[in-house]
Motif scaffolding. Sequence first.
Motif, PDB file in Angstrom:
ATOM      1  N   PRO A 139      47.416  18.755 -86.975  1.00 26.37           N
ATOM      2  CA  PRO A 139      48.609  19.307 -86.330  1.00 26.37           C
ATOM      3  C   PRO A 139      49.762  19.396 -87.321  1.00 26.37           C
ATOM      4  N   SER A 140      50.588  20.405 -87.148  1.00 29.59           N
ATOM      5  CA  SER A 140      51.717  20.574 -88.053  1.00 29.59           C
ATOM      6  C   SER A 140      52.769  19.501 -87.786  1.00 29.59           C
ATOM      7  N   ALA A 141      53.594  19.286 -88.785  1.00 29.75           N
ATOM      8  CA  ALA A 141      54.632  18.264 -88.681  1.00 29.75           C
ATOM      9  C   ALA A 141      55.685  18.702 -87.642  1.00 29.75           C
ATOM     10  N   PRO A 142      56.267  17.758 -86.949  1.00 24.37           N
ATOM     11  CA  PRO A 142      57.285  18.132 -85.956  1.00 24.37           C
ATOM     12  C   PRO A 142      58.511  18.733 -86.663  1.00 24.37           C
ATOM     13  N   ALA A 143      59.192  19.597 -85.963  1.00 24.56           N
ATOM     14  CA  ALA A 143      60.391  20.225 -86.513  1.00 24.56           C
ATOM     15  C   ALA A 143      61.498  19.195 -86.641  1.00 24.56           C
ATOM     16  N   PRO A 144      62.299  19.300 -87.689  1.00 17.05           N
ATOM     17  CA  PRO A 144      63.401  18.339 -87.850  1.00 17.05           C
ATOM     18  C   PRO A 144      64.425  18.512 -86.739  1.00 17.05           C
ATOM     19  N   ARG A 145      65.042  17.400 -86.362  1.00 15.41           N
ATOM     20  CA  ARG A 145      66.053  17.423 -85.319  1.00 15.41           C
ATOM     21  C   ARG A 145      67.418  17.713 -85.928  1.00 15.41           C
ATOM     22  N   ASP A 146      68.228  18.392 -85.182  1.00 14.37           N
ATOM     23  CA  ASP A 146      69.575  18.708 -85.645  1.00 14.37           C
ATOM     24  C   ASP A 146      70.540  17.615 -85.359  1.00 14.37           C
TER      25      ASP A 146
END
Length: 146
Positions: A139-146
């Motif tokens: 699975p791809s890495a989670p998107a960074p949080r803002d």
Amino acid sequence: MEEWTGPDAPQEPPREPGLVTGVAYGLFVVLGVLLGLVGSFEFSWTAGSVPVAAILLAAADFAAFRFAGWAMESRLGVATVAVPWLIVVVLLSSRRPEGDLVVTGTAAGYIFIFGGSIAAVAAIAATRSSRPWMLRGVPSAPAPRD
């Protein structure tokens, strides 16, 4: 902009990425065969003693190989053009029982064969996959949080 709903709403055409991808790979195979055929018969044009056609064909091969890799976002795209090209060139540079061959053992012939082969390797090295093949099942890495 308003969004329509209901039976009169504009419908998006169905997408079949598998079919489109398959057709694209098929066209790249045909391109590889054509590059090999045309190049094998036209490599010997010279300007004086310089095999201009062989040099230009090697550059054109690199451009086609690189374009296929860019279009398909993978090294497999490069291979779908380069492998049929190589098969055609090897077959046409092999002696027939009658002793005939199309790609001769001249300087232009060697530049055409080795130049195209080096172009294939260079295009494979220059092409980066959109996602590495080793990580396809991860699975791809989670998107960074803002």
